[in-house]
Scaffold this active site. Sequence first.
Site: not given
Length: 311
Positions: A25, A49, A71, A98, A147, A175, A179
């Site tokens: 995303l 990356k 980080d 994000n 979220s 998790y 969120k």
Amino acid sequence: MTWSTADIPDLTGRRALVTGATSGLGYETALELLRHGADVLVAARNPAKAAQASTDLAQASGREPTVVELDLADLTSVEKAADEVSKSYDKLDLLVNNAGVMAPPYGQTADGFELQIGTNHLGHFALTGRLLKLLLKAPDPRVVTVSSFMHKTVRGITREDLRRPASGYRKWDAYGKSKLANLLFMFELDRRARAAGVNLLSAGAHPGYASTHLQAAGPELAGQEFMVKLMGVGNRLFAQSAAAGAWPSLYAATNPDLRPGSYVGPGFLEYRGAPKIVLPSQTAQDPELAKRLWEWSVEATGVDPALTVPK
């Protein structure tokens, strides 16, 4: 609502920072912002990356982003990244919170917080707080916090969840709470911005079910090869693309008519499709819980976001 990336306005002159932009995303969000003229800072943990993503984004958009090493699981790294950005630029128009981790084996951040709440919420809380002064120098600053519909699977969050020990760890519960924390923060940032009379728009977004590496990352860390393959099959059969999953974030980031405090998700059952305004859980809209989480986050991170217009 019918919406596509063709509806994104010209973003020339606007500067955006996107966390977790090396893939999925975040990458797709950064790509469309670049394509529409924004200057984009790609914030990522892995330098190799990040460098590859920067090259790919430049080739796909014709415009080169800037890499910022970040980080979110290390508050010292967050402080360093925010200082670097603040010293390099005179304003920041858009921050897209994000990046995230999903359902990994139990772990802790560099500062001793449970890994998911520490990365997904506390890291972004600290980053936003440290970049607020720069954001408020922009004419129409915006913060978009990503979220998940998984926030609806939990009924609350406590101070103890920030440092949840391994003995009480349930990965999907953790998790969902991370969120939920994202949305509580988004709404509280909106309330505080309006109370302070500052021109900052805080909004939230979720991707529905989008095919990214996030689903397989947790099983990979746990060495669960079967689950990695199962997640891959699920993505191929049921998920929308990462590009489509980024549409709610892009809508929240760029729609000039968006109302403060809006939450954007996919239009079809919040699962896939064009973005629209969607409803979060009642718990996510609890102002008292949001206020408590804000206070716990200030205590945990040492960052107290100041919502005053810089002179």
